[in-house]
Write an enzyme that holds these catalytic residues in place. Structure first.
Site, PDB file in Angstrom:
ATOM      1  N   ARG A  47     -10.690  -8.140 -13.532  1.00  0.00           N
ATOM      2  CA  ARG A  47      -9.421  -8.508 -13.264  1.00  0.00           C
ATOM      3  C   ARG A  47      -9.089  -9.367 -11.977  1.00  0.00           C
ATOM      4  O   ARG A  47     -10.218  -9.738 -11.571  1.00  0.00           O
ATOM      5  CB  ARG A  47      -8.742  -6.965 -12.846  1.00  0.00           C
ATOM      6  CG  ARG A  47      -9.638  -6.024 -11.874  1.00  0.00           C
ATOM      7  CD  ARG A  47      -9.038  -5.361 -11.014  1.00  0.00           C
ATOM      8  NE  ARG A  47      -8.417  -5.784  -9.837  1.00  0.00           N
ATOM      9  CZ  ARG A  47      -8.981  -6.462  -8.898  1.00  0.00           C
ATOM     10  NH1 ARG A  47     -10.206  -6.703  -9.003  1.00  0.00           N
ATOM     11  NH2 ARG A  47      -8.177  -7.034  -8.049  1.00  0.00           N
ATOM     12  N   ASP A 204      -0.382 -13.664  -6.077  1.00  0.00           N
ATOM     13  CA  ASP A 204      -0.408 -13.978  -7.332  1.00  0.00           C
ATOM     14  C   ASP A 204       0.139 -15.460  -7.795  1.00  0.00           C
ATOM     15  O   ASP A 204      -0.098 -16.152  -8.473  1.00  0.00           O
ATOM     16  CB  ASP A 204       0.396 -12.730  -8.215  1.00  0.00           C
ATOM     17  CG  ASP A 204       0.219 -13.027  -9.506  1.00  0.00           C
ATOM     18  OD1 ASP A 204      -1.060 -12.879 -10.152  1.00  0.00           O
ATOM     19  OD2 ASP A 204       1.229 -12.950 -10.357  1.00  0.00           O
ATOM     20  N   ASN A 214       2.674 -10.827  -5.221  1.00  0.00           N
ATOM     21  CA  ASN A 214       1.363 -10.187  -4.858  1.00  0.00           C
ATOM     22  C   ASN A 214       1.515  -8.913  -5.412  1.00  0.00           C
ATOM     23  O   ASN A 214       2.949  -8.227  -5.697  1.00  0.00           O
ATOM     24  CB  ASN A 214       1.083 -10.294  -3.678  1.00  0.00           C
ATOM     25  CG  ASN A 214      -0.713 -10.046  -3.776  1.00  0.00           C
ATOM     26  OD1 ASN A 214      -1.588 -10.456  -4.443  1.00  0.00           O
ATOM     27  ND2 ASN A 214      -1.046  -9.236  -2.682  1.00  0.00           N
TER      28      ASN A 214
END
Lengths: 321, 321
Positions: A47, A204, A214
């Site tokens: 991830r 992000d 995020n």
């Protein structure tokens, strides 16, 4: 110091650490089929946006290497943009090396903003497990710690997926950096009563005006930081900039499975009720004291500072080309 | 509408619903020994300050009823302040009835502040399970709902003990009140993007200036409410006032077992690291729009309004005496 290796290209295949089983078990898989890599990404064996990028590149490389295409022409028609197999493997390795250099640069820029001693806070896992390097936000903390700053890290567990409790706590513990694990609803209390010198999280996606998407929970940490006069920083590579998006209002929020809220590691913790699971939130730029990137540090007004860093990046790429 | 009964005095003994097993199982125990009641309180079979008060009173009543004291004199020397056994039982029942009346009154005062329709939020469990009545904060929501207000309740799960997910979600679900369960780090996101009309939580202790101690996480919800212009209310009986305490800085914060943070329902969710578990936090009065009590509604400046309500209470008691 121990740095977790979420993914590695080896002669035997692509070796991936199963992050879902951390911290209980440290299990790695060796993949030789690109379809296994795709499945691993879907199932969150790996991830973090940068690490997923590395995995995807290695997966394509595996796909080319082990393609069942009867002829090179058939393969080329599948993957017309790839010049040759070895080149793709090298490209995948190169992406990984660049990620590592990027993290280290972000870490050096950001470390200067960490206190000489005392508590700092992060959120989710923006560490080695997420990037394949030393991490972005955790890379900042790691470099500062190696510089001799006496840091103690407050780690919110980050429900529902518990990346803080499972991954960040594990990385810090392995790296010998002191930490205290807290639940997400303790953040405000510790900012109000504790002596927290700085907060640093990953990102992000960052819009042109500095608004930052995020992991869910980031926004409220930023608000609580402002209310308690604690500087809140973002650590992220320039590749997370999306300057085509004017502001955070235009960033779509992914809705993930509500089952992750009503269940925890397969155990039901709530009755059979409606639950929501927005995976990200948007932190308005006004709450962000600075953004650490591999090219330097952006400060408000972000519209100008982010563009300057992005253009510096393009010049750099152009000079390489 | 279904109202959970956390505790009840019956001919067979004191019947208590095991709140630790909710929502998976609805199991009740019948206690005939006061030591069992003490153990049940310690082990959190029952929880919530008012409900614990009811349980303690019923426990003392049981202790007197079933005392092994050889003589009444021996018993009297143990419990010199108790006049007779039956009186104590009546007192315990009376305490329970008063709690119910208190909750209903708080509910009526607070319901006026709820929106006609739309989302409201609560925290932890200040419901029927916590008080033995209709609940304080949940009592407000329940009365408003029964008045025809079309409410949808956002329920933060309230780690580490998950009172929101396990108990509040269960109570609302049983009562037919629509809800959405969220994790504690989604609160800010929903206040920023959703249309939340009001937030109401319970209180553990309220200082003379209105600063309020309540379940960990309350403070940060109040800050996020202010930042997003959502009114934040407290619903609590006058008995939670502690006017001998000038402000929240003087309220000690209980530290509970860190194992509740590193484990969830017995399952380890974090590596063997240091964890903190402050059970409560303090919300400064400036974040509180109003405090709903059984005597009326207190508003800033709280030093005056809380004292007025407390004195009203004393006059009421004096007129009864």
């Amino acid at each position: 110091m121990y740095v977790a290796q979420p993914i590695e290209w080896t002669d035997r295949g692509v070796v991936m650490l199963d992050q879902r089983r951390l911290p209980a078990e440290e299990i790695s898989y060796t993949y030789t089929d690109y379809r296994e890599i795709a499945k691993a990404i879907r199932e969150m064996v790996i991830r973090g946006a940068p690490a997923i990028g590395v995995a995807a590149a290695m997966g394509v490389a595996l796909g080319v290497l082990h393609s069942a295409a009867k002829s090179v022409d058939a393969l080329r028609s599948e993957l017309s943009e790839i010049c040759d197999k070895q080149g793709m493997v090298e490209e995948a390795k190169q992406v990984h090396l660049e990620k590592k250099a990027t993290d280290e640069s972000i870490g050096r820029f950001g470390a200067e903003f960490m206190p000489r001693e005392g508590q700092v806070m992060t959120q989710c896992n923006a560490g080695a497990l997420a990037t394949g390097g030393i991490g972005t936000a955790l890379g900042v903390i790691r470099v500062a710690f190696e510089q001799g700053r006496k840091l103690h890290v407050l780690v919110p567990e980050t429900r529902p997926y518990l990346q803080g409790a499972r991954l960040t706590a594990w990385e810090l513990h392995k790296g010998g950096i002191p930490l205290t694990l807290i639940t997400d609803n303790m953040v405000g209390h510790f900012l109000k009563t504790g002596k927290v010198g700085a907060i640093v999280t990953g990102a992000d996606r960052i819009a042109a005006n500095g608004d930052t998407a995020n992991k869910i929970g980031t926004y409220q940490i930023a608000v609580l930081a402002k209310e308690n006069s604690v500087p809140f920083y973002i650590a992220a590579p320039v590749s997370t900039f999306d300057l085509s998006i004017p502001d955070g209002g235009h960033i779509p929020i992914e809705e993930r499975s509500a089952g992750e809220v009503t269940h925890l590691q397969g155990v039901r913790i709530a009755p059979d009720v409606h639950a929501a699971h927005p995976a990200f939130d948007v932190t308005p730029a006004k709450y962000i004291a600075a953004i650490f990137t591999e090219r330097g540090v952006a400060r408000a007004p972000y519209k100008e500072s982010l563009r300057a860093l992005a253009e510096m990046s393009q010049q750099h790429l152009a000079s390489r080309g």
